[in-house]
Design an enzyme around this catalytic site. Structure first.
Site, PDB file in Angstrom:
ATOM      1  N   PRO A  15       7.415  -2.879   8.403  1.00 57.68           N
ATOM      2  CG  PRO A  15       5.481  -1.915   8.247  1.00 57.68           C
ATOM      3  CD  PRO A  15       6.843  -1.504   8.404  1.00 57.68           C
ATOM      4  CG  ASN A  16       3.359  -7.138   7.272  1.00 58.42           C
ATOM      5  OD1 ASN A  16       3.052  -7.934   8.664  1.00 58.42           O
ATOM      6  ND2 ASN A  16       2.678  -6.113   7.054  1.00 58.42           N
ATOM      7  NE  ARG A  23       2.592  -9.283   3.719  1.00 61.80           N
ATOM      8  CZ  ARG A  23       2.927  -7.815   3.359  1.00 61.80           C
ATOM      9  NH1 ARG A  23       4.164  -7.782   3.212  1.00 61.80           N
ATOM     10  NH2 ARG A  23       2.035  -7.176   2.890  1.00 61.80           N
ATOM     11  CE1 TYR A  28       5.797  -7.424  -0.994  1.00 61.26           C
ATOM     12  CE2 TYR A  28       4.300  -8.867  -0.323  1.00 61.26           C
ATOM     13  CZ  TYR A  28       4.506  -7.454  -0.513  1.00 61.26           C
ATOM     14  OH  TYR A  28       3.651  -6.401  -0.227  1.00 61.26           O
ATOM     15  CG  ASN A  79      11.097  -2.460   1.688  1.00 61.29           C
ATOM     16  OD1 ASN A  79      10.004  -2.026   1.905  1.00 61.29           O
ATOM     17  ND2 ASN A  79      11.305  -3.625   0.903  1.00 61.29           N
ATOM     18  CB  ALA A  82       2.306  -0.707   4.922  1.00 55.03           C
ATOM     19  CG  HIS A  85       2.609   3.229   0.392  1.00 57.63           C
ATOM     20  ND1 HIS A  85       3.438   3.614  -0.727  1.00 57.63           N
ATOM     21  CD2 HIS A  85       2.744   1.866   0.759  1.00 57.63           C
ATOM     22  CE1 HIS A  85       3.820   2.325  -1.133  1.00 57.63           C
ATOM     23  NE2 HIS A  85       3.688   1.170  -0.418  1.00 57.63           N
ATOM     24  CG  ASP A  92       8.402  15.208   9.001  1.00 57.96           C
ATOM     25  OD1 ASP A  92       8.645  15.265   7.662  1.00 57.96           O
ATOM     26  OD2 ASP A  92       7.611  15.347   9.730  1.00 57.96           O
ATOM     27  CD  GLU A 103      10.508   4.341  -1.319  1.00 53.85           C
ATOM     28  OE1 GLU A 103       9.520   4.471  -0.434  1.00 53.85           O
ATOM     29  OE2 GLU A 103      10.647   4.934  -2.601  1.00 53.85           O
ATOM     30  CG  HIS A 105       8.796  -0.067  -2.310  1.00 55.15           C
ATOM     31  ND1 HIS A 105       8.207  -0.419  -0.964  1.00 55.15           N
ATOM     32  CD2 HIS A 105       9.022   1.171  -2.560  1.00 55.15           C
ATOM     33  CE1 HIS A 105       7.907   0.940  -0.315  1.00 55.15           C
ATOM     34  NE2 HIS A 105       8.449   1.721  -1.129  1.00 55.15           N
ATOM     35  CB  SER A 107       6.127  -5.805  -5.291  1.00 52.26           C
ATOM     36  OG  SER A 107       5.590  -4.725  -4.439  1.00 52.26           O
ATOM     37  NE  ARG A 112       1.555  -5.277  -4.493  1.00 52.09           N
ATOM     38  CZ  ARG A 112       1.789  -5.349  -3.292  1.00 52.09           C
ATOM     39  NH1 ARG A 112       3.233  -4.838  -2.938  1.00 52.09           N
ATOM     40  NH2 ARG A 112       1.056  -5.916  -2.254  1.00 52.09           N
ATOM     41  NE  ARG A 116       0.303  -2.513  -2.039  1.00 52.82           N
ATOM     42  CZ  ARG A 116       0.561  -2.998  -0.334  1.00 52.82           C
ATOM     43  NH1 ARG A 116       1.479  -2.488  -0.042  1.00 52.82           N
ATOM     44  NH2 ARG A 116      -0.413  -3.952  -0.186  1.00 52.82           N
TER      45      ARG A 116
END
Length: 154
Positions: A15-16, A23, A28, A79, A82, A85, A92, A103, A105, A107, A112, A116
């Site tokens: 998302p985002n 954003r 970012y 990635n 959100a 978290h 799963d 994985e 990220h 940032s 933060r 997170r």
């Protein structure tokens, strides 16, 4: 595993991430999702791999992409934004498909907000990168290639 999966890495963004470059650029950066996808394609090609880049703001779609990777990909770079978290479903799915996963990220999540600092997706990955900006995707593909026994073509 299906033959078409022999060299494909799924790069999944949550998302985002479709708003990269717009954003919170102070967090970012100014690179766009298209920039990330081009970087991933170039990094993968240097190991004889291809990428299938996908983005969704919907948790269930990301789970479906992960399930699809079971027969169509040799690895996953994710990635989950959100959802990293919060999503036991994504955790799963990653555990269930048994596809090597990194994985990413953009940032440094540990500088933060406290919420997170925990990642369900990290527990399902063999490696986790954060804080390198979009360069983290290149590093993830390089690490995944090494895990798969791939060496640079040049």
């Amino acid at each position: 595993m299906a033959n078409s999966a022999a060299n494909t890495v799924f790069v999944l963004n949550g998302p985002n991430l479709n708003l990269l470059g717009i954003r919170e650029p102070e967090t970012y950066g100014h690179a766009t999702l298209a920039d990330v996808e081009a970087l991933c394609a170039k990094a993968a090609a240097s190991f004889g791999l291809t990428v299938d880049c996908r983005q969704s703001n919907i948790e269930g779609e990301l789970v479906n992409y992960i399930h699809e990777a079971r027969t169509k990909a040799v690895g996953i770079v994710i990635n989950a934004g959100a959802y990293s978290h919060t999503s036991i479903a994504i955790h799963d799915a990653l555990v269930g498909v048994k596809v090597p996963t990194v994985e990413v990220h953009i940032s440094n999540v540990y500088t933060r907000e406290d919420f997170r600092h925990h990642s369900f997706t990290a527990r399902a990955a063999f490696a986790s990168l954060c804080g390198f900006g979009i360069e983290g995707y290149r590093l993830a593909i390089s690490g995944l290639a090494a895990k798969l026994g791939k060496t640079p073509l040049t």
